[in-house]
Design a protein around this motif. Structure first.
Motif, short mmCIF file in Angstrom:
data_model
loop_
_atom_site.label_atom_id
_atom_site.label_comp_id
_atom_site.label_asym_id
_atom_site.label_seq_id
_atom_site.Cartn_x
_atom_site.Cartn_y
_atom_site.Cartn_z
N LYS A 113 0.83 -1.21 0.00
CA LYS A 113 0.00 0.00 0.00
C LYS A 113 0.87 1.26 0.00
O LYS A 113 0.59 2.21 -0.72
N ILE A 114 1.91 1.24 0.81
CA ILE A 114 2.80 2.41 0.90
C ILE A 114 3.52 2.63 -0.43
O ILE A 114 3.61 3.76 -0.91
N LEU A 115 4.04 1.56 -1.03
CA LEU A 115 4.75 1.68 -2.31
C LEU A 115 3.83 2.21 -3.40
O LEU A 115 4.23 3.07 -4.20
N LYS A 116 2.61 1.72 -3.44
CA LYS A 116 1.64 2.19 -4.43
C LYS A 116 1.41 3.69 -4.26
O LYS A 116 1.38 4.43 -5.24
N ASN A 117 1.28 4.13 -3.02
CA ASN A 117 1.08 5.54 -2.73
C ASN A 117 2.30 6.37 -3.12
O ASN A 117 2.17 7.44 -3.72
N LEU A 118 3.49 5.89 -2.78
CA LEU A 118 4.72 6.64 -3.10
C LEU A 118 4.94 6.76 -4.60
O LEU A 118 5.41 7.79 -5.08
N VAL A 119 4.59 5.71 -5.34
CA VAL A 119 4.71 5.76 -6.80
C VAL A 119 3.69 6.76 -7.37
O VAL A 119 4.02 7.58 -8.23
N SER A 120 2.45 6.71 -6.87
CA SER A 120 1.42 7.63 -7.39
C SER A 120 1.73 9.08 -7.05
O SER A 120 1.35 9.98 -7.80
N GLN A 121 2.45 9.32 -5.96
CA GLN A 121 2.84 10.67 -5.58
C GLN A 121 4.11 11.14 -6.28
O GLN A 121 4.52 12.28 -6.14
#
Length: 95
Positions: free
Chosen positions: A46-54
């Motif tokens: 979840k964190i990686l998905k968020n960091l990539v989207s940001q």
């Protein structure tokens, strides 16, 4: 008393790992980040998905595996995070 890491501290650990701890420029695998950040697969996904989207991390698909590298925005964020962490620490605050 055990002190738990905050969400920001975990993000800082992930970004620092992708910036400093890699042997090559290929990026970090999820397994490597799980070990270094000491976090579960579900949570780090979840964190990686968020960091990539940001735009803080770049995701590359290489030989059937996702690898993550810090972006220039991620480097700027990490610098600001470390600066603010030191500033807060000087006043006895934890972020």
């Amino acid at each position: 008393m055990v002190e738990y890491r905050t969400h920001m501290k975990i993000i800082g650990d992930i970004l620092t790992t992708t910036r400093d701890d890699l042997q090559d420029d290929g990026g970090a695998t999820v397994t490597y980040l799980i070990r270094k950040a000491n976090i579960s697969h579900v949570r780090i996904s979840k964190i990686l998905k968020n960091l990539v989207s940001q735009g803080l991390l770049e995701q590359e698909n290489s030989q059937g595996a996702c690898k993550y590298k810090i972006s220039s925005s991620g480097r700027e964020f990490l610098l600001a995070y470390h600066t603010f962490s030191k500033f807060a620490e000087n006043f006895g605050l934890a972020i």
